[in-house]
Design an enzyme around this catalytic site. Structure first.
Site, PDB file in Angstrom:
ATOM      1  N   ASP A 221      18.924 -74.785 -40.594  1.00  0.00           N
ATOM      2  CA  ASP A 221      17.534 -74.595 -40.202  1.00  0.00           C
ATOM      3  C   ASP A 221      17.294 -75.452 -38.967  1.00  0.00           C
ATOM      4  O   ASP A 221      17.748 -76.602 -38.908  1.00  0.00           O
ATOM      5  CB  ASP A 221      16.579 -75.074 -41.298  1.00  0.00           C
ATOM      6  CG  ASP A 221      16.525 -74.147 -42.506  1.00  0.00           C
ATOM      7  OD1 ASP A 221      17.146 -73.072 -42.478  1.00  0.00           O
ATOM      8  OD2 ASP A 221      15.848 -74.507 -43.484  1.00  0.00           O
TER       9      ASP A 221
ATOM     10  N   HIS B  80      26.003 -75.655 -42.983  1.00  0.00           N
ATOM     11  CA  HIS B  80      26.828 -74.692 -43.705  1.00  0.00           C
ATOM     12  C   HIS B  80      27.690 -73.886 -42.733  1.00  0.00           C
ATOM     13  O   HIS B  80      27.437 -73.873 -41.524  1.00  0.00           O
ATOM     14  CB  HIS B  80      25.940 -73.753 -44.524  1.00  0.00           C
ATOM     15  CG  HIS B  80      25.207 -74.436 -45.641  1.00  0.00           C
ATOM     16  ND1 HIS B  80      25.498 -74.201 -46.974  1.00  0.00           N
ATOM     17  CD2 HIS B  80      24.214 -75.352 -45.636  1.00  0.00           C
ATOM     18  CE1 HIS B  80      24.696 -74.939 -47.737  1.00  0.00           C
ATOM     19  NE2 HIS B  80      23.909 -75.661 -46.943  1.00  0.00           N
TER      20      HIS B  80
ATOM     21  N   SER C 236      19.583 -84.461 -36.538  1.00  0.00           N
ATOM     22  CA  SER C 236      20.225 -84.431 -35.242  1.00  0.00           C
ATOM     23  C   SER C 236      20.416 -83.008 -34.754  1.00  0.00           C
ATOM     24  O   SER C 236      19.554 -82.165 -34.944  1.00  0.00           O
ATOM     25  CB  SER C 236      21.554 -85.178 -35.256  1.00  0.00           C
ATOM     26  OG  SER C 236      21.969 -85.418 -33.933  1.00  0.00           O
TER      27      SER C 236
END
Length: 281
Positions: free
Chosen positions: A79, A136, A242
């Site tokens: 995200d 992921h 980050s």
């Protein structure tokens, strides 16, 4: 001018501490300040977390994100929001208008490591404090090499990206090189101010402690010891946020044409399409 490493490590100590009511207060304040949607988290209350790190790297509720199963689709690994993406031209990646940075430097300074990605594609995604902070796999891959690259800890928010040259090739980072059925892929986890830790699922915490030298770990790509992660599997996580820079081999992917700088990304949704090798020939 700030002692960014010292500040980040100090914050990291608090984030890892089981500080009782103080931890709960910090989490509650953070949720309110950044309007975090706890309804999609597996644990939903500030009191459910023993440390701030537990909260920051919180799991999502089952079904909160789904990965597109189509084998020809590359999915967003996090995200966040796209900072920049596009072709790698003459060994350079675009950071912002007027700023490019070196692929070779980004990946640790070795020509052989960078070679498979020359003339390929890259995408840089910034994770804001409110975002889910586990990373992921966008497609399945087998780990070939991990590289720790020491560096600065500048903030990586859009304002800094537009004003600090070579930002992503200057900051501390962890590089993971994967072999996939479609070509080489690198996932670069870039540190920043107040980032207390970068972890991978196969090696645990890589930093801190921070080092002064580049370190490389080689992994077998065949046999029982090979580390193969399926599409959608968790590969790492940030403690306090980050940026992830992903690079792909030439003629491997075509990015979603509707996406560009500032496009919001959602884990598991359409990132790019894998190129038909016959089509690219």
């Amino acid at each position: 001018m700030m002692p960014k490493h010292a500040i980040s490590r100090l914050v990291g100590k608090f984030a890892a501490a089981e500080a009782g009511w103080l931890t709960t207060k910090a989490i509650s304040s953070f949720i309110k300040a950044y309007e975090i949607n706890m309804a999609e988290a597996k644990l939903k209350n500030a009191t459910d977390f023993k440390t701030f790190n537990d909260f920051f790297t919180r799991e999502l509720e089952d079904g909160a994100r789904t990965f597109i199963e189509d084998a020809s689709t590359v999915c967003y690994p996090v995200d966040g929001a796209i900072s920049q993406q596009g072709p790698i031209e003459q060994g350079q990646l675009i950071q912002a208008k007027g700023f490019n940075y070196s692929l070779e430097t980004l990946l640790g300074g070795d020509k052989a490591t960078a070679a498979p990605f020359q003339d390929g594609e890259f995408s840089c995604i910034y994770l804001a404090p409110k975002d889910y902070h586990r990373i992921h796999m966008p497609i399945a891959g087998t780990l070939r090499e991990m590289i720790y690259v020491p560096g600065d800890l500048f903030s990586v928010n859009p304002l800094t990206a537009n004003n600090v040259p070579n930002l992503f090739a200057r900051n501390e980072r962890v590089v993971a090189i994967f072999d996939t059925e479609h070509g080489a892929m690198a996932m670069v986890l870039v540190g920043a101010t107040i980032v207390a830790s970068i972890e991978t699922v196969w090696a645990g915490t890589i930093t801190p402690p921070a080092g002064k030298d580049v370190f490389r770990w080689q992994y077998p790509t065949e046999g029982a010891s090979a580390i193969t992660l399926e599409k959608g599997a968790e590969m790492g996580r940030f403690k306090l946020g980050s940026t992830v820079v992903t690079t792909f081999a030439p003629n491997m992917v075509k990015f979603n044409q509707a996406a560009g700088p500032e496009t919001v990304t959602r884990l598991g949704e359409h990132y790019a399409d894998l190129v038909n090798k016959n089509e690219s020939a």
